[in-house]
Scaffold this motif. Structure first.
Motif, PDB file in Angstrom:
ATOM      1  N   ALA A 102       8.794  -6.790  18.629  1.00 59.26           N
ATOM      2  CA  ALA A 102       8.131  -8.095  18.526  1.00 59.26           C
ATOM      3  C   ALA A 102       6.922  -8.016  17.597  1.00 59.26           C
ATOM      4  O   ALA A 102       6.683  -8.923  16.788  1.00 59.26           O
ATOM      5  N   SER A 103       6.170  -6.924  17.688  1.00 60.42           N
ATOM      6  CA  SER A 103       5.018  -6.755  16.807  1.00 60.42           C
ATOM      7  C   SER A 103       5.463  -6.618  15.353  1.00 60.42           C
ATOM      8  O   SER A 103       4.797  -7.109  14.438  1.00 60.42           O
ATOM      9  N   VAL A 104       6.593  -5.951  15.133  1.00 62.41           N
ATOM     10  CA  VAL A 104       7.109  -5.801  13.778  1.00 62.41           C
ATOM     11  C   VAL A 104       7.517  -7.158  13.215  1.00 62.41           C
ATOM     12  O   VAL A 104       7.261  -7.466  12.052  1.00 62.41           O
ATOM     13  N   ALA A 105       8.147  -7.980  14.046  1.00 62.17           N
ATOM     14  CA  ALA A 105       8.533  -9.313  13.597  1.00 62.17           C
ATOM     15  C   ALA A 105       7.308 -10.114  13.164  1.00 62.17           C
ATOM     16  O   ALA A 105       7.334 -10.803  12.141  1.00 62.17           O
ATOM     17  N   ASP A 106       6.230 -10.005  13.919  1.00 61.27           N
ATOM     18  CA  ASP A 106       4.984 -10.677  13.538  1.00 61.27           C
ATOM     19  C   ASP A 106       4.446 -10.118  12.231  1.00 61.27           C
ATOM     20  O   ASP A 106       3.965 -10.869  11.363  1.00 61.27           O
ATOM     21  N   ALA A 107       4.516  -8.790  12.077  1.00 60.08           N
ATOM     22  CA  ALA A 107       4.005  -8.160  10.854  1.00 60.08           C
ATOM     23  C   ALA A 107       4.805  -8.602   9.636  1.00 60.08           C
ATOM     24  O   ALA A 107       4.245  -8.863   8.570  1.00 60.08           O
ATOM     25  N   VAL A 108       6.127  -8.702   9.769  1.00 63.20           N
ATOM     26  CA  VAL A 108       6.973  -9.144   8.655  1.00 63.20           C
ATOM     27  C   VAL A 108       6.644 -10.584   8.285  1.00 63.20           C
ATOM     28  O   VAL A 108       6.550 -10.931   7.105  1.00 63.20           O
ATOM     29  N   ARG A 109       6.436 -11.419   9.299  1.00 63.18           N
ATOM     30  CA  ARG A 109       6.110 -12.827   9.029  1.00 63.18           C
ATOM     31  C   ARG A 109       4.789 -12.944   8.267  1.00 63.18           C
ATOM     32  O   ARG A 109       4.668 -13.706   7.301  1.00 63.18           O
TER      33      ARG A 109
ATOM     34  N   PRO B 198       1.644  11.958   8.727  1.00 66.66           N
ATOM     35  CA  PRO B 198       2.910  11.669   9.391  1.00 66.66           C
ATOM     36  C   PRO B 198       2.805  11.925  10.891  1.00 66.66           C
ATOM     37  O   PRO B 198       2.145  12.873  11.331  1.00 66.66           O
ATOM     38  N   ARG B 199       3.438  11.092  11.692  1.00 68.21           N
ATOM     39  CA  ARG B 199       3.466  11.290  13.126  1.00 68.21           C
ATOM     40  C   ARG B 199       4.367  12.474  13.439  1.00 68.21           C
ATOM     41  O   ARG B 199       5.358  12.719  12.778  1.00 68.21           O
ATOM     42  N   ARG B 200       4.058  13.212  14.497  1.00 63.15           N
ATOM     43  CA  ARG B 200       4.808  14.419  14.809  1.00 63.15           C
ATOM     44  C   ARG B 200       6.282  14.148  15.098  1.00 63.15           C
ATOM     45  O   ARG B 200       7.128  14.976  14.713  1.00 63.15           O
TER      46      ARG B 200
ATOM     47  N   ALA C 263       3.622  -2.243  -1.905  1.00 66.10           N
ATOM     48  CA  ALA C 263       2.282  -1.646  -1.787  1.00 66.10           C
ATOM     49  C   ALA C 263       1.630  -1.494  -3.157  1.00 66.10           C
ATOM     50  O   ALA C 263       0.422  -1.684  -3.297  1.00 66.10           O
ATOM     51  N   ARG C 264       2.416  -1.159  -4.175  1.00 66.56           N
ATOM     52  CA  ARG C 264       1.875  -1.042  -5.528  1.00 66.56           C
ATOM     53  C   ARG C 264       1.378  -2.396  -6.038  1.00 66.56           C
ATOM     54  O   ARG C 264       0.343  -2.479  -6.716  1.00 66.56           O
ATOM     55  N   ILE C 265       2.113  -3.447  -5.727  1.00 69.57           N
ATOM     56  CA  ILE C 265       1.664  -4.786  -6.104  1.00 69.57           C
ATOM     57  C   ILE C 265       0.361  -5.121  -5.378  1.00 69.57           C
ATOM     58  O   ILE C 265      -0.581  -5.663  -5.959  1.00 69.57           O
ATOM     59  N   ALA C 266       0.296  -4.750  -4.096  1.00 71.01           N
ATOM     60  CA  ALA C 266      -0.917  -5.005  -3.317  1.00 71.01           C
ATOM     61  C   ALA C 266      -2.113  -4.232  -3.860  1.00 71.01           C
ATOM     62  O   ALA C 266      -3.253  -4.686  -3.763  1.00 71.01           O
ATOM     63  N   ASP C 267      -1.854  -3.074  -4.452  1.00 75.27           N
ATOM     64  CA  ASP C 267      -2.944  -2.260  -5.002  1.00 75.27           C
ATOM     65  C   ASP C 267      -3.742  -3.001  -6.077  1.00 75.27           C
ATOM     66  O   ASP C 267      -4.908  -2.688  -6.313  1.00 75.27           O
ATOM     67  N   VAL C 268      -3.117  -3.963  -6.724  1.00 78.32           N
ATOM     68  CA  VAL C 268      -3.735  -4.607  -7.889  1.00 78.32           C
ATOM     69  C   VAL C 268      -4.830  -5.584  -7.488  1.00 78.32           C
ATOM     70  O   VAL C 268      -5.815  -5.764  -8.204  1.00 78.32           O
ATOM     71  N   THR C 269      -4.698  -6.206  -6.330  1.00 83.36           N
ATOM     72  CA  THR C 269      -5.643  -7.257  -5.976  1.00 83.36           C
ATOM     73  C   THR C 269      -7.069  -6.721  -5.858  1.00 83.36           C
ATOM     74  O   THR C 269      -7.291  -5.648  -5.281  1.00 83.36           O
ATOM     75  N   PRO C 270      -8.054  -7.453  -6.384  1.00 81.19           N
ATOM     76  CA  PRO C 270      -9.445  -7.055  -6.196  1.00 81.19           C
ATOM     77  C   PRO C 270      -9.986  -7.450  -4.823  1.00 81.19           C
ATOM     78  O   PRO C 270     -11.114  -7.092  -4.475  1.00 81.19           O
ATOM     79  N   ASN C 271      -9.180  -8.194  -4.056  1.00 76.03           N
ATOM     80  CA  ASN C 271      -9.593  -8.642  -2.731  1.00 76.03           C
ATOM     81  C   ASN C 271      -9.371  -7.515  -1.731  1.00 76.03           C
ATOM     82  O   ASN C 271      -8.258  -7.290  -1.257  1.00 76.03           O
TER      83      ASN C 271
ATOM     84  N   LEU D 196      -0.184  -4.030   7.516  1.00 74.43           N
ATOM     85  CA  LEU D 196       1.072  -4.647   7.947  1.00 74.43           C
ATOM     86  C   LEU D 196       2.263  -3.777   7.547  1.00 74.43           C
ATOM     87  O   LEU D 196       3.198  -3.583   8.332  1.00 74.43           O
ATOM     88  N   LEU D 197       2.242  -3.257   6.326  1.00 70.20           N
ATOM     89  CA  LEU D 197       3.320  -2.368   5.887  1.00 70.20           C
ATOM     90  C   LEU D 197       3.387  -1.123   6.767  1.00 70.20           C
ATOM     91  O   LEU D 197       4.480  -0.647   7.101  1.00 70.20           O
ATOM     92  N   GLU D 198       2.218  -0.608   7.130  1.00 67.93           N
ATOM     93  CA  GLU D 198       2.192   0.585   7.986  1.00 67.93           C
ATOM     94  C   GLU D 198       2.820   0.288   9.343  1.00 67.93           C
ATOM     95  O   GLU D 198       3.563   1.117   9.887  1.00 67.93           O
ATOM     96  N   ILE D 199       2.540  -0.890   9.893  1.00 66.80           N
ATOM     97  CA  ILE D 199       3.145  -1.281  11.176  1.00 66.80           C
ATOM     98  C   ILE D 199       4.660  -1.326  11.039  1.00 66.80           C
ATOM     99  O   ILE D 199       5.409  -0.802  11.877  1.00 66.80           O
ATOM    100  N   ILE D 200       5.155  -1.958   9.984  1.00 64.16           N
ATOM    101  CA  ILE D 200       6.600  -2.094   9.791  1.00 64.16           C
ATOM    102  C   ILE D 200       7.257  -0.726   9.644  1.00 64.16           C
ATOM    103  O   ILE D 200       8.280  -0.431  10.270  1.00 64.16           O
ATOM    104  N   GLU D 201       6.647   0.137   8.830  1.00 67.27           N
ATOM    105  CA  GLU D 201       7.227   1.464   8.605  1.00 67.27           C
ATOM    106  C   GLU D 201       7.171   2.336   9.852  1.00 67.27           C
ATOM    107  O   GLU D 201       8.134   3.025  10.185  1.00 67.27           O
ATOM    108  N   SER D 202       6.055   2.301  10.556  1.00 67.83           N
ATOM    109  CA  SER D 202       5.874   3.221  11.679  1.00 67.83           C
ATOM    110  C   SER D 202       6.764   2.866  12.861  1.00 67.83           C
ATOM    111  O   SER D 202       7.046   3.728  13.700  1.00 67.83           O
ATOM    112  N   HIS D 203       7.226   1.619  12.953  1.00 76.64           N
ATOM    113  CA  HIS D 203       8.079   1.216  14.070  1.00 76.64           C
ATOM    114  C   HIS D 203       9.543   1.089  13.672  1.00 76.64           C
ATOM    115  O   HIS D 203      10.356   0.624  14.462  1.00 76.64           O
TER     116      HIS D 203
END
Length: 247
Positions: free
Chosen positions: A105-112, A19-21, A165-173, A183-190
Motif C-alpha cells: 500500500a505504501s508503494v502504491a502511494d509512492a508510485v502515485r 544495501p540491506r542485508r 533519478a538522473r532526470i531528478a538530479d537536474v532540478t535545482p529544487n 519515493l524511488l527508494e521506497i519503491i525499490e526497497s519494497h
C-alpha cells in the motif's frame, strides 16, 4: 546536536543508502545458483545461511527474494535443500509485474506521488539540463536497451528507475529532488521481484516503453517543451496497472 545534511544528489543518496542485508544475501544465493547447473543441489538452508553470514530471519527474507525471482527451488525431506533453478530466457521475458512485500500500500502511494512529480522534474530538466546531464541519461537508456535485449525484466526496471533519478538530479529544487529520490527508494526497497503479466505481449511493451523514454530524453536534449510534457503525460497514462514495472 547537528543533523546530518540530506543526500540531495543521487551520488550522495547511493553512497548513504547501503544495501540491506537480505538483498546482499539474496545476491550471494543468486550468484551461487547462476554458477551451478540447473537442478544442482546448493546445500541445506542452514549451510547456506552460514555461507551468507546472516541471521535466520534475514536468511528467510533473502530466500523469499530468490524464490520470487525463480532462481532457486526449495525441496523438503532428507534429500531436500536448496537447488539451482536458472530461468530460461522465455521465463525471464515473462517477468513484468512488480511483486511487492507486505508494504504494498505504501508503494502504491509512492508510485502515485512519483507520477505526480514527474512533470515538474521534466520542466526543470528542460530548463537546466546540460550536455553532461543528457549524456548521463543516455547511459541509463543504454542499460535499458541492453536489458531488453537480454530479456532481463529486473535489470530493465532498475535501469528505468535510474533514468528517472538522473532526470531528478537536474532540478535545482533541492526539496523536490530529495523527496522524489526518497519515493524511488521506497519503491525499490519494497520490490521483491517481477511476476508474469499473463498474455501481455511483453517484448512489444518493453520496446514501447524504451522508445517513449528515449524520445523523452531527446526532447529534453533539444528543449522541446511541448513534446517532453506530452511524453511524460503519455508515460503516466499508458501504464497497464498502478504499479507499472517499467516506470
Amino acid at each position: 546536536m547537528v543533523a546530518d545534511p540530506p543526500a540531495l544528489r543521487r551520488a550522495d543518496w547511493e553512497r548513504a543508502a547501503a544495501p540491506r542485508r537480505p538483498e546482499q544475501a539474496a545476491e550471494r544465493l543468486a550468484a551461487l545458483a547462476a554458477a551451478a547447473e540447473p537442478g544442482a543441489r546448493l546445500g541445506t538452508k542452514e549451510e547456506l545461511r552460514v555461507y551468507c553470514g546472516v541471521s535466520v530471519g534475514t536468511f528467510n527474507e533473502a530466500l523469499r527474494l530468490v524464490q520470487a525471482r525463480g532462481v532457486i527451488d526449495v525441496r523438503p525431506g532428507r534429500t531436500g535443500g536448496l537447488f539451482a533453478n536458472r530461468q530460461s530466457p522465455l521465463v525471464r521475458l515473462g517477468n513484468s509485474v512488480l511483486a511487492l512485500d507486505e508494504d504494498a500500500a505504501s508503494v502504491a502511494d509512492a508510485v502515485r506521488l512519483r507520477d505526480a512529480l514527474d512533470p515538474l522534474l521534466v520542466e526543470d530538466a528542460l530548463r537546466h539540463a546540460d550536455p553532461t546531464d543528457v549524456t548521463a541519461m543516455r547511459r541509463e537508456l543504454d542499460r535499458m536497451r541492453a536489458a531488453a535485449a537480454d530479456l532481463d525484466g529486473i535489470a530493465f526496471i532498475h535501469a528505468n528507475w535510474a533514468l528517472h533519478a538522473r532526470i531528478a538530479d537536474v532540478t535545482p529544487n533541492a526539496m523536490l529532488r530529495s523527496f522524489y529520490l526518497s519515493l524511488l527508494e521506497i519503491i525499490e526497497s519494497h520490490t521483491l521481484a517481477v511476476q508474469p503479466l499473463g498474455d501481455q505481449p511483453l517484448p512489444e511493451y518493453i520496446q514501447s516503453r524504451y522508445d517513449l523514454h528515449a524520445a523523452l530524453v531527446d526532447a529534453i536534449a533539444t528543449r522541446d517543451e511541448h513534446r517532453a510534457l506530452a511524453l511524460i503525460r503519455e508515460h503516466n497514462m499508458t501504464a497497464p496497472a498502478a504499479l507499472d514495472p517499467t516506470g
